[in-house]
Design a protein around this motif. Sequence first.
Motif, short mmCIF file in Angstrom:
data_model
loop_
_atom_site.label_atom_id
_atom_site.label_comp_id
_atom_site.label_asym_id
_atom_site.label_seq_id
_atom_site.Cartn_x
_atom_site.Cartn_y
_atom_site.Cartn_z
N GLU A 367 0.75 -1.31 0.11
CA GLU A 367 0.08 -0.01 -0.26
C GLU A 367 0.64 1.27 0.07
O GLU A 367 2.01 1.34 0.35
CB GLU A 367 -0.99 0.07 1.12
N LEU A 373 -2.14 -2.44 -3.42
CA LEU A 373 -1.73 -3.24 -4.36
C LEU A 373 -1.79 -4.54 -3.98
O LEU A 373 -1.03 -5.03 -2.87
CB LEU A 373 -0.36 -2.68 -4.94
N VAL A 386 -4.52 -3.30 -8.71
CA VAL A 386 -4.10 -2.05 -7.83
C VAL A 386 -5.32 -1.25 -7.90
O VAL A 386 -5.98 -1.18 -8.90
CB VAL A 386 -3.01 -1.27 -8.49
#
Length: 458
Positions: A367, A373, A386
Amino acid sequence: MSQEKLSDFVAAAAGEFGVPGVSAGVLTGGRETYASHGVTSLDTPLPVDERTLFHLASVTKTFTATALMRLAAEGKVDLDAPVRRYVPELTLADEGAAARITVLNLLNHTAGLDWNLIDTGEEDDSLPGFVARMAGLSLIAPPGARASYSQAGYNLAGRVIEKVTGLTFEKAVAALVLEPAGLSNTFFEPDEVMVRRFAVGHNPGEDGEPRSARPWTSWRAGSRANNPGGGLASSVSDLLRWAGFHLGAGDETLPGGALRRMREPTVELRASTLGDAFGICWFLREVDGVRTIGHGGSGNGQFAELLIVPEHDFAVVSLANAGPNGYPFNQAVVRWALEHYLGVAERDPEPIPYDEARAREVAGRYEIDAMNLDVVTDGHRLTLEVGIKPEIRQASEAEMPPDHAPATMGFLAGDGEEYIITEGGLKGQRGFFTRDDGGAIVGVDLAGRLFGRAPAAR
């Protein structure tokens, strides 16, 4: 190379990627060639041409950096000086970092600032309001320790410009670079955009069909506080003129030495789609033995790409009004232009076969301040997804672009840390996983941004 061949390719690629409206241009030997296709908006369609305005998003950073370089050339800014010399009110979570960050750290993304989760709110939608809230921004590394792409750093650079010139950022950039470069079709103000022909972004709806993106600019990019990092709208014709300015020998606006300094490496990048290094703002990348400089931008359903090849007096611009496929469309145009005009061929590296042990080692959530992600393995393939954090979506009244769906990724040959994405809107993106001193995976780099590994759920 004929204009007809460029037009044929642009039209075919727009159809392949499903982009409603596109505009491209090539500058070679001082000659400009344009090719446009499609419409400004599916709801209110008008033909796209070389003067149609698109949201440039992060390509704006090249203008911000050039304005600061002019101030540096005039002796009004020292790039190696602490930012606090010009913005003494700067406060960060780490006092030592706040005191050490230099202007150059902002321009080459080595300030150690996270991406940009700062909302000034309507009550103080300004760069001073932005800076006043920077104490709440995460720091991901000590200043100068590594490169990590930061919108916040460029917004802070915009405040440096305001303090030094005594003007608003927008007026300062107009006076310092837009007007001297003859860019009469490049604007920050929506009021200027709406009275001209402009492209509307599109994102896929729940049925997969493209629909108009709202707001027109990307989430929070419509804020004045985000103008230095991504607020400009411009056209292919003006961007080729901008490229010509940077290909020039320099003038009273900016000496040739300052232009050349902007494209000299300041910090290396590893396994990055952005390039091999950052110059001053520019992404520096060698393609088939030829050095290039460039910058891209992604807004709300709009994508921009500018690539310059100084040794060949060459530039290519591509603008598209659909996400996520505007990105691969632009990459296809750039690669086609390099190959057909210069004989320069760019090929993505092939990933190695799926490796279960490597896949399980990197699987997990990563993150930054605004995005998650997720790397997932099903035992047969590794995927990357993402998107904007759910809590950010819930707290925002503005419509936001959709997340990127899970896409297959593969490791590249070597130490098992570098990867490439092989499908979807992020196809071709490269990056790498990072380890701590004990060898554990602690982060992943995507599009120049460092995502830290999130703590495992209990």
